[in-house]
Design an enzyme around this catalytic site. Structure first.
Site, PDB file in Angstrom:
ATOM      1  N   ARG A 105     139.983  -4.175  -5.473  1.00 53.89           N
ATOM      2  CA  ARG A 105     140.259  -2.965  -4.364  1.00 53.89           C
ATOM      3  C   ARG A 105     140.743  -1.784  -4.923  1.00 53.89           C
ATOM      4  O   ARG A 105     141.776  -1.272  -4.171  1.00 53.89           O
ATOM      5  CB  ARG A 105     141.468  -3.882  -3.746  1.00 53.89           C
ATOM      6  CG  ARG A 105     141.006  -5.134  -2.946  1.00 53.89           C
ATOM      7  CD  ARG A 105     142.025  -5.489  -1.912  1.00 53.89           C
ATOM      8  NE  ARG A 105     141.624  -6.888  -1.754  1.00 53.89           N
ATOM      9  CZ  ARG A 105     142.452  -7.978  -2.063  1.00 53.89           C
ATOM     10  NH1 ARG A 105     143.522  -7.679  -2.969  1.00 53.89           N
ATOM     11  NH2 ARG A 105     142.092  -9.239  -1.745  1.00 53.89           N
ATOM     12  N   LYS A 127     133.749  11.864  -1.382  1.00 53.84           N
ATOM     13  CA  LYS A 127     132.939  10.976  -0.704  1.00 53.84           C
ATOM     14  C   LYS A 127     132.168  10.247  -1.944  1.00 53.84           C
ATOM     15  O   LYS A 127     131.611  11.063  -2.850  1.00 53.84           O
ATOM     16  CB  LYS A 127     131.737  12.041  -0.230  1.00 53.84           C
ATOM     17  CG  LYS A 127     132.328  12.675   1.201  1.00 53.84           C
ATOM     18  CD  LYS A 127     130.978  13.302   1.732  1.00 53.84           C
ATOM     19  CE  LYS A 127     131.309  13.802   3.089  1.00 53.84           C
ATOM     20  NZ  LYS A 127     130.281  14.475   3.729  1.00 53.84           N
ATOM     21  N   GLU A 169     124.078  24.356  -3.385  1.00 54.40           N
ATOM     22  CA  GLU A 169     125.277  24.503  -2.752  1.00 54.40           C
ATOM     23  C   GLU A 169     126.251  25.527  -2.862  1.00 54.40           C
ATOM     24  O   GLU A 169     126.971  25.815  -2.199  1.00 54.40           O
ATOM     25  CB  GLU A 169     125.933  23.344  -3.483  1.00 54.40           C
ATOM     26  CG  GLU A 169     125.189  21.759  -3.194  1.00 54.40           C
ATOM     27  CD  GLU A 169     125.300  21.274  -1.819  1.00 54.40           C
ATOM     28  OE1 GLU A 169     125.936  21.729  -1.180  1.00 54.40           O
ATOM     29  OE2 GLU A 169     124.154  20.434  -1.291  1.00 54.40           O
ATOM     30  N   LYS A 206     135.064  24.959  -1.161  1.00 59.03           N
ATOM     31  CA  LYS A 206     134.769  23.721  -0.811  1.00 59.03           C
ATOM     32  C   LYS A 206     136.265  22.669  -0.566  1.00 59.03           C
ATOM     33  O   LYS A 206     136.487  22.107   0.346  1.00 59.03           O
ATOM     34  CB  LYS A 206     134.066  22.706  -1.789  1.00 59.03           C
ATOM     35  CG  LYS A 206     133.970  21.176  -1.389  1.00 59.03           C
ATOM     36  CD  LYS A 206     132.663  20.553  -1.597  1.00 59.03           C
ATOM     37  CE  LYS A 206     132.621  19.243  -0.924  1.00 59.03           C
ATOM     38  NZ  LYS A 206     131.570  18.436  -1.383  1.00 59.03           N
ATOM     39  N   GLU A 216     136.298  14.324   7.681  1.00 62.13           N
ATOM     40  CA  GLU A 216     135.271  14.669   8.337  1.00 62.13           C
ATOM     41  C   GLU A 216     135.151  14.445   9.817  1.00 62.13           C
ATOM     42  O   GLU A 216     134.374  14.008  10.456  1.00 62.13           O
ATOM     43  CB  GLU A 216     134.188  14.132   7.790  1.00 62.13           C
ATOM     44  CG  GLU A 216     132.570  14.898   8.045  1.00 62.13           C
ATOM     45  CD  GLU A 216     131.424  14.750   7.004  1.00 62.13           C
ATOM     46  OE1 GLU A 216     131.547  13.625   6.625  1.00 62.13           O
ATOM     47  OE2 GLU A 216     130.652  15.378   7.057  1.00 62.13           O
ATOM     48  N   ARG A 220     135.256  19.832   8.281  1.00 63.31           N
ATOM     49  CA  ARG A 220     134.352  19.675   7.327  1.00 63.31           C
ATOM     50  C   ARG A 220     132.858  19.680   7.508  1.00 63.31           C
ATOM     51  O   ARG A 220     132.248  19.651   6.510  1.00 63.31           O
ATOM     52  CB  ARG A 220     134.962  18.191   6.630  1.00 63.31           C
ATOM     53  CG  ARG A 220     134.236  17.766   5.315  1.00 63.31           C
ATOM     54  CD  ARG A 220     135.007  16.817   4.795  1.00 63.31           C
ATOM     55  NE  ARG A 220     134.514  16.097   3.623  1.00 63.31           N
ATOM     56  CZ  ARG A 220     134.944  15.335   2.746  1.00 63.31           C
ATOM     57  NH1 ARG A 220     136.182  15.002   3.017  1.00 63.31           N
ATOM     58  NH2 ARG A 220     134.478  15.122   1.685  1.00 63.31           N
ATOM     59  N   ASN A 224     127.882  20.568   5.820  1.00 64.75           N
ATOM     60  CA  ASN A 224     126.328  19.908   5.991  1.00 64.75           C
ATOM     61  C   ASN A 224     125.337  20.866   6.498  1.00 64.75           C
ATOM     62  O   ASN A 224     124.381  20.392   6.509  1.00 64.75           O
ATOM     63  CB  ASN A 224     126.715  18.828   7.258  1.00 64.75           C
ATOM     64  CG  ASN A 224     127.656  17.642   6.621  1.00 64.75           C
ATOM     65  OD1 ASN A 224     127.498  17.087   5.596  1.00 64.75           O
ATOM     66  ND2 ASN A 224     128.287  17.118   7.895  1.00 64.75           N
ATOM     67  N   HIS A 227     121.959  20.336   5.481  1.00 62.52           N
ATOM     68  CA  HIS A 227     121.734  18.992   4.994  1.00 62.52           C
ATOM     69  C   HIS A 227     121.227  18.165   5.956  1.00 62.52           C
ATOM     70  O   HIS A 227     120.478  17.144   5.617  1.00 62.52           O
ATOM     71  CB  HIS A 227     123.026  18.407   4.628  1.00 62.52           C
ATOM     72  CG  HIS A 227     123.417  19.003   3.268  1.00 62.52           C
ATOM     73  ND1 HIS A 227     123.902  20.472   2.870  1.00 62.52           N
ATOM     74  CD2 HIS A 227     123.625  18.403   2.230  1.00 62.52           C
ATOM     75  CE1 HIS A 227     124.229  20.498   1.585  1.00 62.52           C
ATOM     76  NE2 HIS A 227     123.968  19.116   1.112  1.00 62.52           N
ATOM     77  N   HIS A 231     118.427  16.682   3.951  1.00 61.39           N
ATOM     78  CA  HIS A 231     118.407  15.542   3.559  1.00 61.39           C
ATOM     79  C   HIS A 231     117.226  14.467   3.991  1.00 61.39           C
ATOM     80  O   HIS A 231     116.809  13.689   3.293  1.00 61.39           O
ATOM     81  CB  HIS A 231     119.757  14.648   4.152  1.00 61.39           C
ATOM     82  CG  HIS A 231     120.704  14.688   3.072  1.00 61.39           C
ATOM     83  ND1 HIS A 231     122.128  14.176   3.374  1.00 61.39           N
ATOM     84  CD2 HIS A 231     120.935  14.695   1.738  1.00 61.39           C
ATOM     85  CE1 HIS A 231     122.839  13.888   2.560  1.00 61.39           C
ATOM     86  NE2 HIS A 231     122.238  14.362   1.599  1.00 61.39           N
ATOM     87  N   HIS A 247     118.109  17.701  -5.124  1.00 65.92           N
ATOM     88  CA  HIS A 247     118.484  17.757  -4.235  1.00 65.92           C
ATOM     89  C   HIS A 247     118.494  19.081  -3.513  1.00 65.92           C
ATOM     90  O   HIS A 247     118.441  19.335  -2.467  1.00 65.92           O
ATOM     91  CB  HIS A 247     120.115  17.207  -4.412  1.00 65.92           C
ATOM     92  CG  HIS A 247     121.083  17.224  -3.221  1.00 65.92           C
ATOM     93  ND1 HIS A 247     121.160  16.585  -2.121  1.00 65.92           N
ATOM     94  CD2 HIS A 247     122.166  18.234  -3.075  1.00 65.92           C
ATOM     95  CE1 HIS A 247     121.781  17.020  -1.214  1.00 65.92           C
ATOM     96  NE2 HIS A 247     122.560  18.034  -1.758  1.00 65.92           N
TER      97      HIS A 247
END
Lengths: 344, 344
Positions: A105, A127, A169, A206, A216, A220, A224, A227, A231, A247
């Site tokens: 955990r 993330k 980025e 960032k 998010e 935030r 994206n 993306h 993506h 990427h």
């Protein structure tokens, strides 16, 4: 939510790693590249530790690889006061962070990103996760690492295409939040950039966005930009022989498409779209897409985490340096923007 | 950390489920028991939904089953505003909650526990996860469900051994934090209990402990009373043919062993050990353990999440209703307490 603790280190030394002494056990997660190029730069400063080596590449960012990492930690009898150091790019950071956060955990972990992409992007924001089938980052959680240590030294051995991928980025951060930064970046070629300053400013942008919206819910989402379409392109081409993109190469295409949509729907002046597309094409060149690709891209796009129901959610530029979010785009509009890119 | 939202519902009706209308998609996770006995009691109140059925049993609380759940959510195109209702015992709650918390980095979920054990224990506290090999709850996270709905109605169809298993946690809550509750419980047999009141008081004890220490840095450790030794016994016997115990049956043994250690190390009066062991043996009977089992138990015990390094951490009773934590127990002492149980 705890804010990110990010340190820039021009030089690595014993002091950086001193606090690791308080853990019962230490693991370093590496891949076949970072074990050769990066691990030797830190090895001498670490307390006794276990090295866990995984295979590099997005195709290995899976639950199956997590199972191997969890097993390695278990075999070495790691307890709750033990520690994981992720030494690598985004794959190692996202997956190693996810494994540490779910082992018993959650145990402490640091990110030590070794690529430009992970230094300016993946290491900040919490993330974590893995891909699931062809869906990127489909399984994961939000959790802030205990420390992010960024050292530009690691970039020396990075292949140029990886540097260029990370640079997407950097460009994005300028476009969404800092017009001067964008102007400064776009006045120079990739190889003319002063990386130390570029990385620090990019991370600061960032970090500022993330700290204002850690999970998010709103702001935030501007991260994206590029993306939603990028993506989908990246996921679709991932395992088509000879067509795989890095990427940032996919996000570069996504930024042109979404800048086109920004003109249509968010008031971005057409002249700014022109400068954006000129510079991005100069750095990244043009990627061939065909009409046969389009229906596949539709499938991927409708699976995007950012969507609600069947609507495609986009973050779009209202001006260079100023990004809005929650613009709803129809598939027809998305398709039109891809056609625009294909026509360039 | 958000506190638990726990509701007791004597009767289920449309109002309980009204807020589910705001989600884009709803899934109900069930097993072959709850789909028959519990799902029919709520089906009519739910919005359109997907039923995800898994196999019951601790042996299915694995990452492999998670993969099936994630796949079912993916196939049904669940987005970030979708929702999971976990209708079942601890296995469904822990695993379904883990899957929801990691699907697209986390979607909302409710726990609707259908066994006594999950109503008084697993549903409160935000511990989520799965077993890994033979290690219980080895992979997981802390996350509080959006709502826990407890309805004693579900207990009607519960087999008596399951009721008795859950009752071990009820006994534990009295022993660690409320002497009157313990006295009240131990004055009655299992079948004489007033479950509605017992459940409410038991959940209140756990909730109080958890809210004072959501991530188990200190006080919350008292909830582990009986579990250091009990978990090891449970894990070890899990797949030995004919010897498997239910969770509470193993914890009952663990509580006798750890009450013995409490006399040795934490000042519990010997007379209180006697009452504890008398009542527990009356309810649960005696489980046969042999000398050949001991080395296996050692292995399991040293892998416990609660340990640091090779030390065994225990929560021990300083008096009935008063539990301390971070007592360090050697393997020899643990072994002696198991020998004590065997001698009864």
């Amino acid at each position: 939510m705890q804010t990110n603790r990010v340190s820039f280190k021009q030089k690595l030394d014993a002091a950086v790693f001193e606090e690791l002494q308080r853990y019962t056990k230490v693991a370093v997660i590496v891949d076949e590249n970072t074990v050769t190029h990066c691990y030797p730069k830190i090895k001498q400063w670490l307390p006794e530790h276990t090295v866990i080596q995984i295979q590099s590449g997005e195709e290995n960012k899976t639950i199956e690889t997590c199972t191997k990492i969890w097993q390695a930690l278990t075999d070495a009898r790691f307890d709750r006061k033990s520690f994981v150091l992720n030494l690598g790019g985004g794959v190692i950071g996202d997956m190693g962070g996810f494994c540490a956060s779910t082992y018993k955990r959650g145990i402490d972990f640091w990110q030590m990103p070794t690529t430009l992409l992970s230094q300016v992007d993946a290491s900040v924001g919490g993330k974590l996760g893995v891909d699931f089938g062809k869906l990127k980052n489909h399984i994961g959680i939000f959790r802030v690492p205990d420390h992010v240590v960024i050292c530009p030294d690691f970039l020396e051995t990075l292949p140029q295409n990886e540097l260029r991928s990370g640079y997407a980025e950097v460009i994005k951060h300028g476009l969404i939040a800092n017009k001067e930064e964008w102007q400064d970046l776009s006045s120079k070629s990739l190889l003319e950039q002063d990386w130390e300053g570029v990385i620090q400013r990019s991370v600061a942008i960032k970090k500022n966005v993330v700290e204002n919206d850690p999970t998010e819910k709103g702001l935030r989402k501007i991260l994206n930009f590029g993306h939603t379409i990028g993506h989908a392109i990246e996921s679709y081409l991932l395992d088509i022989s000879g067509r795989k993109l890095l990427h940032g190469e996919a996000i570069a295409i996504g930024m042109i498409c979404e800048a086109y949509l920004s003109v249509k729907k968010a008031g971005l002046p057409e002249s700014e779209l022109d400068s954006i597309q000129d510079y991005i094409l100069k750095v990244y060149g043009k990627v061939e897409l065909t009409d046969a690709d389009i229906p596949h891209l539709q499938d991927y796009m409708l699976q995007d985490k950012k969507n609600e129901g069947e609507k495609i959610n986009c973050s779009l530029l209202e001006a260079t340096g100023d990004c809005g979010f929650d613009y709803v785009v129809s598939w027809d509009e998305a398709k039109e923007s891809i056609a625009y890119y294909m026509s360039l």
